[in-house]
Design an enzyme around this catalytic site. Structure first.
Site: not given
Ligand SMILES: NC(=O)c1ccc[n+]([C@@H]2O[C@H](COP(=O)([O-])OP(=O)(O)OC[C@H]3O[C@@H](n4cnc5c(N)ncnc54)[C@H](OP(=O)(O)O)[C@@H]3O)[C@@H](O)[C@H]2O)c1
Length: 322
Positions: A67, A214-215, A218-220, A222-223
């Site tokens: 990262y 898990p979100l 950001g899709l889940l 709703g924003k």
């Molecule tokens: N092992 C692997 O291969 C792998 C792959 C991917 C990710 N990961 C890990 O998983 C973590 C999370 O995955 P991800 O970042 O891909 O997806 P995510 O957690 O589904 O989405 C994160 C994004 O959702 C938005 N968000 C989060 N909480 C919110 C809330 N309460 N209200 C409104 N918007 C919210 C933010 O977008 P904005 O920043 O645009 O506001 C944030 O950057 C990563 O940080 C990483 O540590 C691991």
């Protein structure tokens, strides 16, 4: 620091984590491949996100050497130091990137990550992808050596199939160590682990599943459905990968928002509560946060208790839409 009643044991290890952790890919500083998905965040904001996450009941942070080419690990250590957190008071997970590498590079990578994370030791060390040049056994032996040398406390894998996860579990068992977790994509928008054998096998082996994305990026929340300008302002690859799912997921977001009203919660909290409770306590989740309100809200999901009817209605609709 973790909220009472919301911690879970990682596999059969002695590590207790909050059911929601903090994903730190967002702290990549706009470097490496992550710049196609995530914009850089100012250091002051990263520091505040971590502080708020910990104050809100989260007790662990997930990062990786890849990262931002080490930037996320450095940012995590910076933020924890700024928040006055003592080593040992937070659980740190980081990952070795195996692509084009053999197991011989594991100890050197762990050393570099340890230095970037100083003074916070690595609790959980994961093999990030199943694509090393070495066998699963050689990788697990190198990981076990790190446990034996007290450099890490526990071993995990990420994106491993059911079969490879089983081989990792067996190789570690031969060394008297249990596989703590398999970190895989899981949410209401991606339920492949329920049908490809990963979840079932993890339950049999006593391996915790860590749900990433898990979100649904950001899709889940709703924003992105309610704010087309916000959607269009996101980095290109993130937009491209989400555009197809935007319209399709509208009914799911509508249901999440209806349940959120009933629960006096947010759609994001309902989605996280579903992901971490629908299958009992075998799944923990690591939503990323780029703003303090997100970290606080996501931690708050640990106090949202969905009824079986609410869980099942989300499950049924998400299956219908997949
Ligand atoms: N092992 C692997 O291969 C792998 C792959 C991917 C990710 N990961 C890990 O998983 C973590 C999370 O995955 P991800 O970042 O891909 O997806 P995510 O957690 O589904 O989405 C994160 C994004 O959702 C938005 N968000 C989060 N909480 C919110 C809330 N309460 N209200 C409104 N918007 C919210 C933010 O977008 P904005 O920043 O645009 O506001 C944030 O950057 C990563 O940080 C990483 O540590 C691991």
């Amino acid at each position: 620091m973790s909220s009472k009643g919301t911690t879970r044991r990682l596999g059969k290890t002695d590590i207790e984590v909050s059911s929601i952790g903090l994903g730190a890919m967002q702290f990549s500083g706009g470097r490496s491949f992550t710049r196609f998905y995530l914009s850089a965040i100012p250091t002051e904001i990263e520091d505040k996100v971590v502080k708020v996450a910990l104050e809100s009941g989260i007790n662990w942070i997930d990062t990786a050497e890849v990262y931002g080419s080490g930037e996320s690990e450095r940012a995590v250590a910076h933020a924890l130091t700024a928040a006055g957190i003592s080593p040992g008071d937070v659980v740190i997970a980081t990952k070795w990137l195996p692509i084009m590498k053999s197991a011989k590079s594991i100890s050197r990578s762990a050393e570099k990550s340890t230095r970037r994370l100083e003074p916070y030791p690595i609790d959980l060390y994961l093999v990030h992808q199943p694509y090393s040049r070495s066998s699963v056994k050689s990788q697990m032996d190198a990981m076990a050596d790190l446990v034996d040398s007290n450099i890490i406390r526990a071993v995990g894998v990420s994106n491993f199939s059911s079969d490879k996860m089983t081989r990792a579990h067996e190789a570690l068992s031969d060394r008297g160590i249990s596989l703590a977790t398999n970190q895989v994509r899981f949410s209401l928008l991606d339920r492949r682990i329920e049908s490809n054998g990963i979840l079932e096998r993890a339950k049999e082996l006593g391996v915790t599943i860590t749900a990433y994305t898990p979100l649904g990026m950001g899709l889940l929340t709703g924003k992105l459905h309610s704010n087309p300008e916000l959607f269009e302002s996101m980095p290109r690859f993130r937009r491209t990968s989400l555009r197809r799912k935007l319209e399709k997921s509208q009914p799911l977001v509508d249901l999440l928002e209806d349940i959120a009203v009933e629960q006096k919660a947010t759609a994001a909290q309902v989605a996280l509560s579903w992901a971490t409770n629908y299958h009992g306590d075998i799944i923990v989740a690591i939503p990323g946060a780029s703003k303090t309100y997100q970290a606080e809200q996501n931690a708050g999901a640990m106090h949202v208790s969905l009824s079986s009817e609410q869980m099942n209605s989300l499950s049924t609709l998400s299956r219908e839409l997949s």
